[in-house]
Design a protein around this motif. Structure first.
Motif, PDB file in Angstrom:
ATOM      1  N   TRP A  35     -14.558   9.203  -7.180  1.00 13.07           N
ATOM      2  CA  TRP A  35     -13.313   7.924  -6.035  1.00 13.07           C
ATOM      3  C   TRP A  35     -11.874   8.115  -7.140  1.00 13.07           C
ATOM      4  O   TRP A  35     -11.348   6.809  -5.970  1.00 13.07           O
ATOM      5  CB  TRP A  35     -13.934   6.952  -5.569  1.00 13.07           C
ATOM      6  N   SER A  36     -12.005   7.469  -7.765  1.00 13.70           N
ATOM      7  CA  SER A  36     -11.418   7.377  -8.889  1.00 13.70           C
ATOM      8  C   SER A  36      -9.557   7.735  -8.206  1.00 13.70           C
ATOM      9  O   SER A  36      -8.790   8.847  -8.557  1.00 13.70           O
ATOM     10  CB  SER A  36     -11.950   7.328 -10.187  1.00 13.70           C
ATOM     11  N   GLY A  37      -8.430   6.376  -8.308  1.00 16.65           N
ATOM     12  CA  GLY A  37      -7.184   7.428  -7.661  1.00 16.65           C
ATOM     13  C   GLY A  37      -7.313   7.831  -6.559  1.00 16.65           C
ATOM     14  O   GLY A  37      -6.034   7.980  -6.219  1.00 16.65           O
ATOM     15  N   LYS A  38      -8.259   7.178  -5.483  1.00 12.56           N
ATOM     16  CA  LYS A  38      -7.697   8.208  -4.465  1.00 12.56           C
ATOM     17  C   LYS A  38      -8.205   6.963  -3.958  1.00 12.56           C
ATOM     18  O   LYS A  38      -7.854   7.205  -2.741  1.00 12.56           O
ATOM     19  CB  LYS A  38      -9.384   9.072  -4.044  1.00 12.56           C
ATOM     20  N   ARG A  39      -8.805   5.813  -4.411  1.00 13.03           N
ATOM     21  CA  ARG A  39      -8.879   4.857  -3.105  1.00 13.03           C
ATOM     22  C   ARG A  39      -6.937   4.438  -2.818  1.00 13.03           C
ATOM     23  O   ARG A  39      -7.432   4.061  -1.162  1.00 13.03           O
ATOM     24  CB  ARG A  39      -9.603   3.665  -3.705  1.00 13.03           C
ATOM     25  N   ARG A  40      -6.392   4.374  -3.840  1.00 15.53           N
ATOM     26  CA  ARG A  40      -5.434   4.297  -3.644  1.00 15.53           C
ATOM     27  C   ARG A  40      -4.316   4.473  -1.803  1.00 15.53           C
ATOM     28  O   ARG A  40      -3.571   4.151  -1.572  1.00 15.53           O
ATOM     29  CB  ARG A  40      -4.400   4.095  -4.282  1.00 15.53           C
ATOM     30  N   TRP A  41      -5.004   5.892  -2.287  1.00 10.56           N
ATOM     31  CA  TRP A  41      -4.412   6.910  -0.836  1.00 10.56           C
ATOM     32  C   TRP A  41      -5.305   6.259   0.113  1.00 10.56           C
ATOM     33  O   TRP A  41      -4.322   6.254   1.692  1.00 10.56           O
ATOM     34  CB  TRP A  41      -4.073   8.315  -1.090  1.00 10.56           C
ATOM     35  N   VAL A  42      -5.892   6.205   0.457  1.00 11.25           N
ATOM     36  CA  VAL A  42      -6.705   5.575   1.884  1.00 11.25           C
ATOM     37  C   VAL A  42      -6.375   4.462   1.553  1.00 11.25           C
ATOM     38  O   VAL A  42      -5.933   3.687   3.728  1.00 11.25           O
ATOM     39  CB  VAL A  42      -8.354   5.332   1.062  1.00 11.25           C
ATOM     40  N   ALA A  92      -2.014   3.489   9.145  1.00 14.91           N
ATOM     41  CA  ALA A  92      -2.765   3.117  10.500  1.00 14.91           C
ATOM     42  C   ALA A  92      -2.536   2.022  10.636  1.00 14.91           C
ATOM     43  O   ALA A  92      -2.334   2.199  12.380  1.00 14.91           O
ATOM     44  CB  ALA A  92      -4.330   3.981  10.651  1.00 14.91           C
ATOM     45  N   GLY A  93      -1.950   0.684   9.916  1.00 11.90           N
ATOM     46  CA  GLY A  93      -1.794  -0.524  10.860  1.00 11.90           C
ATOM     47  C   GLY A  93      -0.979  -0.565  11.468  1.00 11.90           C
ATOM     48  O   GLY A  93      -0.785  -1.102  12.557  1.00 11.90           O
ATOM     49  N   PHE A  94      -0.041  -0.218  10.395  1.00 11.71           N
ATOM     50  CA  PHE A  94       2.237  -0.470  11.042  1.00 11.71           C
ATOM     51  C   PHE A  94       2.289   0.636  12.390  1.00 11.71           C
ATOM     52  O   PHE A  94       2.592   0.295  13.144  1.00 11.71           O
ATOM     53  CB  PHE A  94       2.699   0.973  10.131  1.00 11.71           C
ATOM     54  N   VAL A  95       0.949   1.789  12.452  1.00 11.25           N
ATOM     55  CA  VAL A  95       1.134   2.580  13.767  1.00 11.25           C
ATOM     56  C   VAL A  95       0.560   2.059  15.140  1.00 11.25           C
ATOM     57  O   VAL A  95       0.932   2.227  16.373  1.00 11.25           O
ATOM     58  CB  VAL A  95       0.399   4.274  13.618  1.00 11.25           C
ATOM     59  N   VAL A  96      -0.977   1.603  14.948  1.00  7.07           N
ATOM     60  CA  VAL A  96      -1.655   0.603  16.067  1.00  7.07           C
ATOM     61  C   VAL A  96      -0.317  -0.865  16.459  1.00  7.07           C
ATOM     62  O   VAL A  96      -0.240  -0.687  17.637  1.00  7.07           O
ATOM     63  CB  VAL A  96      -2.876   0.432  15.733  1.00  7.07           C
ATOM     64  N   MET A  97       0.208  -1.153  15.365  1.00  3.00           N
ATOM     65  CA  MET A  97       1.228  -2.414  15.601  1.00  3.00           C
ATOM     66  C   MET A  97       1.958  -1.865  16.747  1.00  3.00           C
ATOM     67  O   MET A  97       2.614  -2.624  17.919  1.00  3.00           O
ATOM     68  CB  MET A  97       1.447  -2.878  14.096  1.00  3.00           C
ATOM     69  N   LEU A  98       2.701  -0.624  16.264  1.00  2.00           N
ATOM     70  CA  LEU A  98       4.175   0.024  17.121  1.00  2.00           C
ATOM     71  C   LEU A  98       3.079   0.317  18.551  1.00  2.00           C
ATOM     72  O   LEU A  98       3.907   0.077  19.585  1.00  2.00           O
ATOM     73  CB  LEU A  98       4.668   1.000  15.866  1.00  2.00           C
ATOM     74  N   THR A  99       2.207   0.811  18.323  1.00  2.00           N
ATOM     75  CA  THR A  99       2.328   1.298  20.114  1.00  2.00           C
ATOM     76  C   THR A  99       1.467   0.232  20.279  1.00  2.00           C
ATOM     77  O   THR A  99       1.258   0.348  22.120  1.00  2.00           O
ATOM     78  CB  THR A  99       1.004   2.326  19.536  1.00  2.00           C
TER      79      THR A  99
END
Lengths: 78, 459
Positions: B5-12, B19-26
């Motif tokens: 997982w090292s270095g990949k958590r930031r992308w998650v 996803a939060g932005f998208v949900v907020m907008l829709t």
């Protein structure tokens, strides 16, 4: 009209109830201020002082929380 | 588990942020209906706070089994790392913390209550931080029956947006309008609402989805007529809520036939709703299918933090205070009662009357502790959860500082509840014979012990 007056009364009452938080704020400020001074003077007893401080803060906060609960009850239950 | 997982958590994290932005907008947030008692699920007896506390119990049981299994068996075994080490560190830290307060004698008794209360309250507080708690739930037609007349009175609510098939969201642009309000609406307001894609109340009737049409011929349940009007109305409201709950598809088919009745012929006619057979007409409004503009919807969350329910906090407070008395009797025997009914010095000392009064005040204080325990936790966490969703509503993209705040409030309140229990239990074990010599010094035993520890260092 009647409902509007009632809503206004609720809002004013809830706001007035929260005046009680004033005392809690002053009390917590005094308690933490005193505790920090004590810890600065005598760092060896920080843990003991901190325990007592949290206790005192919890008691002082309780009064403010009562005011908050009264205010919440006025807003959402009455 | 071997995935690196090292270095990949930031992308998650970035993906979650987007996803939060998208949900907020829709699905823009709608300020929810705030209610102090736990909201009751449509099944009629389960409250959402109870459901959340069941989750807390399951988590605690899993934690118990996990730590039991992960505990090193022999002295040679190296402890497992990760979460077990974290838990052991916290556990040992708190054990030392409580030992400083209570001393060795009743440490096991007091610490078992301390740790149990701490863990329960901590998890109960932190549940409010999970996204979806307090915001995802059953759709419910917001109606209130008048117990005197039996008439159903619909209150404020919102119209629905379909996000996905079977999943609905409240539409913040379309607050519900009663038939009386739509009747007097101006043309401009009607056009404005039409542009927002909201129902205007008189121009169109949104028909229900296919699944609901199947139940259209089904007549209204006779319960509403035969039983008392209030009970029938309540049942109808819950049935409607079950019928239109999108997320739980398993319940839908059964409930639709009872509750989902479509009245295609009836245009939303304000006069009929007001004058002609008001009870019958409004009952149909409550039964109306999903998306009907005549029904205001709100959400009953699936889960709500258990600490926001007075039942839970009062139960914990009762356990804490009652077990304090039990420990007092265990430590001091029947003599524990002299703490409250102190008549020993009444005749011998000139201030004996004051001792009696102080004892009675102590008795009142014990009952005040129940209230203070219960309301401190309730007030803090309930205010915190209101803060969280009001902030999500006011500042759409930036509620995270408040999540951090509530994270710490959760720890502090759990610690305060458990610490006060430990301190009161320690108070109850304090002997009263010392009182005669040192006055009322041990009324604040923590302070007394602190003074005792401090004296060596004192010059």
């Amino acid at each position: 009209m009647e409902e509007a007056v009632m809503l206004a009364g609720k809002a004013i009452g809830a706001g007035l109830a929260m005046i009680g938080a004033l005392g809690g704020g002053v009390g917590i400020g005094l308690a933490v201020g005193g505790a920090v001074q004590a810890m600065a003077r005598n760092p060896d007893f920080s843990s003991t002082i901190q325990t007592n401080m949290i206790l005192g803060v919890a008691f002082a906060e309780a009064v403010a929380i009562y005011a908050l609960v009264v205010s919440l009850i006025i807003l959402f239950v009455l | 588990m071997t995935f690196n997982w090292s270095g990949k958590r930031r992308w998650v994290a970035l993906l979650l942020l987007i996803a939060g932005f998208v949900v907020m907008l829709t699905v823009p947030p709608v300020i929810p209906v705030i209610q102090l008692p736990g909201e009751v699920w449509p099944n009629g007896w389960m409250t959402n706070t109870l459901a959340a506390s069941i989750i807390v119990w399951i988590l605690l049981i899993l934690l118990a089994f996990y730590t039991r299994g992960a505990m090193p068996k022999g002295s040679n075994e190296v402890p497992r790392g990760g979460f077990y080490n974290l838990f052991e560190m916290a556990f040992e830290g708190l054990y030392g913390f409580v030992r400083n307060i209570t001393g060795e004698r009743y440490l096991r008794y007091i610490f078992s209550f301390f740790m149990t209360i701490f863990l329960i309250v901590l998890l109960s507080n932190w549940i409010e931080l999970i996204p979806g708690v307090d915001s995802v739930g059953f759709l419910h037609a917001r109606a209130q029956s008048d117990p005197a007349t039996g008439a159903v009175e619909v209150e404020e609510g919102f119209e629905l947006n379909t996000v996905l098939p079977g999943v609905y969201a409240l539409d913040p642009d379309c607050p519900w309008l009663s038939p009386e309000e739509t009747a007097v609406m101006t043309v401009e307001a009607r056009i404005a609402r039409e542009q927002q894609n909201c129902a205007t109340g008189t121009t169109r009737v949104i028909e229900g989805p296919e699944a609901l049409v199947a139940g259209a011929e089904h007549e209204l349940e006779p319960a509403a007529d035969s039983e008392s009007a209030e009970a029938g109305v309540e049942a109808a409201a819950t049935e409607a809520a079950v019928a239109h709950e999108g997320a739980v598809t398993g319940d839908t088919e059964g409930a639709v036939e009872e509750g989902g009745r479509i009245d295609e012929a009836v245009e939303p006619d304000p006069e009929a709703a007001e004058t002609g057979e008001p009870q019958e007409e409004r009952l149909e409004a409550v039964h109306a299918p999903t998306g009907d503009p005549r029904v205001p919807w709100h959400i009953i969350p699936f889960l709500r933090a258990p600490s926001t329910d007075l039942n839970m906090t009062a139960a914990l407070a009762l356990i804490a205070v009652v077990m304090t008395q039990v420990l007092g009797f265990r430590a001091l025997g029947i003599g524990y009662l002299t703490k409250f009914f102190n008549f020993r010095t009444l005749l011998t000392s000139p201030l004996g009357g004051i001792d009696v009064a102080v004892g009675l005040l102590e008795l009142i204080g014990e009952f005040a502790r129940i209230l203070s325990f219960a309301f401190r936790l309730l007030g803090n966490i309930f205010a915190g959860s209101i803060l969280l969703f009001v902030m999500s509503f006011l500042i759409p993209f930036l509620p995270w500082p408040f999540f951090i705040l509530e994270f710490f409030v959760g720890i502090i309140q759990a610690l305060v509840f458990a610490l006060l229990t430990a301190i009161f239990m320690n108070l109850a074990t304090a002997s009263h014979h010392a009182e005669d010599e040192h006055g009322h010094a041990e009324e604040i035993p923590v302070e007394a012990s602190a003074v005792g520890e401090m004296t060596p260092a004192h010059p």
